[in-house]
Design a protein around this motif. Structure first.
Motif, PDB file in Angstrom:
ATOM      1  N   LEU A 167       0.858  -1.187   0.000  1.00  0.00           N
ATOM      2  CA  LEU A 167       0.000   0.000   0.000  1.00  0.00           C
ATOM      3  C   LEU A 167       0.891   1.231   0.000  1.00  0.00           C
ATOM      4  O   LEU A 167       1.744   1.395   0.884  1.00  0.00           O
ATOM      5  CB  LEU A 167      -0.934  -0.024   1.223  1.00  0.00           C
ATOM      6  CG  LEU A 167      -2.057   1.006   1.334  1.00  0.00           C
ATOM      7  CD1 LEU A 167      -1.583   2.389   1.757  1.00  0.00           C
ATOM      8  CD2 LEU A 167      -2.872   1.132   0.045  1.00  0.00           C
ATOM      9  N   PHE A 168       0.720   2.080  -0.996  1.00  0.00           N
ATOM     10  CA  PHE A 168       1.386   3.383  -1.059  1.00  0.00           C
ATOM     11  C   PHE A 168       0.330   4.439  -0.759  1.00  0.00           C
ATOM     12  O   PHE A 168      -0.871   4.181  -0.861  1.00  0.00           O
ATOM     13  CB  PHE A 168       1.937   3.663  -2.463  1.00  0.00           C
ATOM     14  CG  PHE A 168       3.081   2.777  -2.912  1.00  0.00           C
ATOM     15  CD1 PHE A 168       3.565   1.736  -2.152  1.00  0.00           C
ATOM     16  CD2 PHE A 168       3.686   3.019  -4.149  1.00  0.00           C
ATOM     17  CE1 PHE A 168       4.619   0.935  -2.593  1.00  0.00           C
ATOM     18  CE2 PHE A 168       4.742   2.233  -4.606  1.00  0.00           C
ATOM     19  CZ  PHE A 168       5.212   1.192  -3.824  1.00  0.00           C
ATOM     20  N   CYS A 169       0.782   5.648  -0.411  1.00  0.00           N
ATOM     21  CA  CYS A 169      -0.178   6.738  -0.296  1.00  0.00           C
ATOM     22  C   CYS A 169       0.395   7.978  -0.966  1.00  0.00           C
ATOM     23  O   CYS A 169       1.604   8.079  -1.198  1.00  0.00           O
ATOM     24  CB  CYS A 169      -0.560   7.000   1.160  1.00  0.00           C
ATOM     25  SG  CYS A 169       0.777   7.625   2.181  1.00  0.00           S
ATOM     26  N   GLY A 170      -0.478   8.891  -1.300  1.00  0.00           N
ATOM     27  CA  GLY A 170      -0.047  10.113  -1.962  1.00  0.00           C
ATOM     28  C   GLY A 170      -1.076  11.200  -1.816  1.00  0.00           C
ATOM     29  O   GLY A 170      -2.209  10.942  -1.395  1.00  0.00           O
ATOM     30  N   ALA A 181       5.741   9.894   8.265  1.00  0.00           N
ATOM     31  CA  ALA A 181       4.375   9.725   8.805  1.00  0.00           C
ATOM     32  C   ALA A 181       3.624   8.668   8.008  1.00  0.00           C
ATOM     33  O   ALA A 181       2.903   7.834   8.582  1.00  0.00           O
ATOM     34  CB  ALA A 181       3.633  11.062   8.751  1.00  0.00           C
ATOM     35  N   ALA A 182       3.810   8.659   6.688  1.00  0.00           N
ATOM     36  CA  ALA A 182       3.151   7.643   5.854  1.00  0.00           C
ATOM     37  C   ALA A 182       3.644   6.251   6.233  1.00  0.00           C
ATOM     38  O   ALA A 182       2.858   5.299   6.332  1.00  0.00           O
ATOM     39  CB  ALA A 182       3.421   7.931   4.371  1.00  0.00           C
ATOM     40  N   GLY A 183       4.942   6.133   6.466  1.00  0.00           N
ATOM     41  CA  GLY A 183       5.526   4.839   6.846  1.00  0.00           C
ATOM     42  C   GLY A 183       4.989   4.352   8.175  1.00  0.00           C
ATOM     43  O   GLY A 183       4.698   3.166   8.355  1.00  0.00           O
ATOM     44  N   GLU A 184       4.826   5.285   9.114  1.00  0.00           N
ATOM     45  CA  GLU A 184       4.300   4.901  10.434  1.00  0.00           C
ATOM     46  C   GLU A 184       2.870   4.387  10.336  1.00  0.00           C
ATOM     47  O   GLU A 184       2.436   3.567  11.140  1.00  0.00           O
ATOM     48  CB  GLU A 184       4.369   6.093  11.396  1.00  0.00           C
ATOM     49  CG  GLU A 184       5.740   6.237  12.024  1.00  0.00           C
ATOM     50  CD  GLU A 184       5.986   7.623  12.590  1.00  0.00           C
ATOM     51  OE1 GLU A 184       5.012   8.300  12.973  1.00  0.00           O
ATOM     52  OE2 GLU A 184       7.170   8.020  12.618  1.00  0.00           O
ATOM     53  N   LEU A 185       2.139   4.849   9.325  1.00  0.00           N
ATOM     54  CA  LEU A 185       0.746   4.398   9.155  1.00  0.00           C
ATOM     55  C   LEU A 185       0.667   3.079   8.375  1.00  0.00           C
ATOM     56  O   LEU A 185      -0.416   2.536   8.180  1.00  0.00           O
ATOM     57  CB  LEU A 185      -0.063   5.481   8.428  1.00  0.00           C
ATOM     58  CG  LEU A 185      -0.222   6.801   9.198  1.00  0.00           C
ATOM     59  CD1 LEU A 185      -0.805   7.882   8.305  1.00  0.00           C
ATOM     60  CD2 LEU A 185      -1.100   6.600  10.429  1.00  0.00           C
ATOM     61  N   GLY A 186       1.811   2.588   7.902  1.00  0.00           N
ATOM     62  CA  GLY A 186       1.833   1.283   7.226  1.00  0.00           C
ATOM     63  C   GLY A 186       2.050   1.350   5.728  1.00  0.00           C
ATOM     64  O   GLY A 186       2.066   0.313   5.062  1.00  0.00           O
ATOM     65  N   ALA A 187       2.234   2.553   5.186  1.00  0.00           N
ATOM     66  CA  ALA A 187       2.501   2.661   3.741  1.00  0.00           C
ATOM     67  C   ALA A 187       3.961   2.301   3.477  1.00  0.00           C
ATOM     68  O   ALA A 187       4.847   2.692   4.231  1.00  0.00           O
ATOM     69  CB  ALA A 187       2.213   4.076   3.257  1.00  0.00           C
ATOM     70  N   THR A 188       4.216   1.557   2.399  1.00  0.00           N
ATOM     71  CA  THR A 188       5.600   1.183   2.073  1.00  0.00           C
ATOM     72  C   THR A 188       6.158   2.046   0.947  1.00  0.00           C
ATOM     73  O   THR A 188       7.291   1.841   0.513  1.00  0.00           O
ATOM     74  CB  THR A 188       5.683  -0.304   1.687  1.00  0.00           C
ATOM     75  OG1 THR A 188       4.775  -0.540   0.611  1.00  0.00           O
ATOM     76  CG2 THR A 188       5.346  -1.202   2.856  1.00  0.00           C
ATOM     77  N   GLY A 189       5.364   2.994   0.486  1.00  0.00           N
ATOM     78  CA  GLY A 189       5.846   3.903  -0.546  1.00  0.00           C
ATOM     79  C   GLY A 189       4.969   5.131  -0.599  1.00  0.00           C
ATOM     80  O   GLY A 189       3.853   5.131  -0.059  1.00  0.00           O
ATOM     81  N   VAL A 190       5.491   6.190  -1.218  1.00  0.00           N
ATOM     82  CA  VAL A 190       4.681   7.392  -1.431  1.00  0.00           C
ATOM     83  C   VAL A 190       4.720   7.783  -2.901  1.00  0.00           C
ATOM     84  O   VAL A 190       5.698   7.554  -3.604  1.00  0.00           O
ATOM     85  CB  VAL A 190       5.152   8.600  -0.588  1.00  0.00           C
ATOM     86  CG1 VAL A 190       4.951   8.358   0.893  1.00  0.00           C
ATOM     87  CG2 VAL A 190       6.575   8.974  -0.900  1.00  0.00           C
ATOM     88  N   LEU A 191       3.625   8.381  -3.304  1.00  0.00           N
ATOM     89  CA  LEU A 191       3.455   8.877  -4.669  1.00  0.00           C
ATOM     90  C   LEU A 191       3.317  10.391  -4.529  1.00  0.00           C
ATOM     91  O   LEU A 191       2.519  10.859  -3.724  1.00  0.00           O
ATOM     92  CB  LEU A 191       2.163   8.247  -5.177  1.00  0.00           C
ATOM     93  CG  LEU A 191       1.829   8.146  -6.638  1.00  0.00           C
ATOM     94  CD1 LEU A 191       2.982   7.546  -7.402  1.00  0.00           C
ATOM     95  CD2 LEU A 191       0.609   7.215  -6.790  1.00  0.00           C
ATOM     96  N   LEU A 192       4.107  11.140  -5.279  1.00  0.00           N
ATOM     97  CA  LEU A 192       3.966  12.586  -5.177  1.00  0.00           C
ATOM     98  C   LEU A 192       4.283  13.244  -6.504  1.00  0.00           C
ATOM     99  O   LEU A 192       4.876  12.620  -7.385  1.00  0.00           O
ATOM    100  CB  LEU A 192       4.874  13.153  -4.080  1.00  0.00           C
ATOM    101  CG  LEU A 192       6.363  13.176  -4.389  1.00  0.00           C
ATOM    102  CD1 LEU A 192       6.983  14.435  -3.840  1.00  0.00           C
ATOM    103  CD2 LEU A 192       7.037  11.972  -3.785  1.00  0.00           C
ATOM    104  N   ALA A 193       3.853  14.494  -6.630  1.00  0.00           N
ATOM    105  CA  ALA A 193       4.043  15.200  -7.888  1.00  0.00           C
ATOM    106  C   ALA A 193       4.511  16.629  -7.652  1.00  0.00           C
ATOM    107  O   ALA A 193       5.688  16.949  -7.825  1.00  0.00           O
ATOM    108  CB  ALA A 193       2.745  15.179  -8.688  1.00  0.00           C
ATOM    109  N   SER A 194       3.589  17.512  -7.230  1.00  0.00           N
ATOM    110  CA  SER A 194       3.902  18.947  -7.207  1.00  0.00           C
ATOM    111  C   SER A 194       5.086  19.295  -6.320  1.00  0.00           C
ATOM    112  O   SER A 194       5.845  20.219  -6.648  1.00  0.00           O
ATOM    113  CB  SER A 194       2.656  19.744  -6.781  1.00  0.00           C
ATOM    114  OG  SER A 194       2.079  19.209  -5.616  1.00  0.00           O
TER     115      SER A 194
END
Ligand SMILES: O=C(CO)COP(=O)(O)O
Length: 213
Positions: A167-170, A181-194
């Protein structure tokens, strides 16, 4: 993993790719760039991990205007986003795009708006699902700060369907603190743009981002 989606922003894709490659090499962090399809080869030539923003749910044939998974792979991409919030697909098309990506040996991240959609996306067997609340995309507040429950609930929804799917978040991610913070919630990756595509100094932003991994 940090996946930088350049969307259709008026940035220099090669300059950002070089910054991502430098930061990935220096730190050992996994950083990938998803440029416009027409820029895939130029970005891949920098040596950075290169992803497509989309592949069409088609095979070789009469499909004018499509983004063929095999062509994306030939251009140097090793993965693809599918069903980004700004390029939504029907369920059957998500399934067929995943099949196309698999045929071309591309890693896959299916995007979704909420935990329910994350569970449904996980059932289609991608490598990862990315939860990105549309209302937070392009904003200043990271999803992990604005709506931590949506990340935790998406992790649980995916895990309940297929524990092998990441699960990634963005949305609004722009700092190492947001990544942590995303990692602490269980995300193993992040998606970002701007945060990167609009930055005056993309390399400095990337160095801060990877510090949160
Ligand atoms: O849509 C996104 C990445 O695919 C998120 O965009 P922002 O990082 O600009 O919020």
């Amino acid at each position: 993993m940090i996946l930088v989606n350049l969307k259709a922003y008026p940035c220099d894709p090669v300059e950002i790719a070089e910054a991502c490659a430098t930061v990935a090499d220096d730190t050992g962090a996994r950083v990938a760039v998803a440029p416009q399809a027409a820029h895939l080869s130029a970005v891949a030539d920098t040596g950075v991990e290169t992803w497509a923003q989309h592949v069409s749910p088609v095979e070789h044939g009469s499909h004018t205007g499509s983004t063929l998974a095999e062509a994306v792979s030939d251009a140097g991409a090793t993965g693809t986003l599918i069903n980004h919030s700004e390029n939504r697909l029907k369920l059957a098309d998500i399934d067929a795009s995943l099949a196309a990506a698999e045929r071309a040996d591309l890693e896959t991240v299916v995007c979704a708006n909420n935990p329910t959609q994350c569970g449904a996306a996980a059932a289609l067997g991608p490598d990862a699902v990315a939860v990105e609340p549309p209302e937070l995309i392009g904003g200043d507040v990271s999803v992990a700060t604005a709506d931590p429950a949506i990340v935790e609930d998406s992790v649980a929804a995916v895990e309940a369907v297929d524990a092998d799917v990441d699960l990634f978040c963005g949305a609004g991610v722009s700092t190492g603190e947001d990544v942590a913070a995303a990692g602490e919630l269980g995300a193993t990756g992040v998606l970002l743009a701007s945060g990167v595509a609009k930055a005056d100094d993309p390399e400095a932003v990337l160095r801060d981002l990877v510090s949160g991994l």
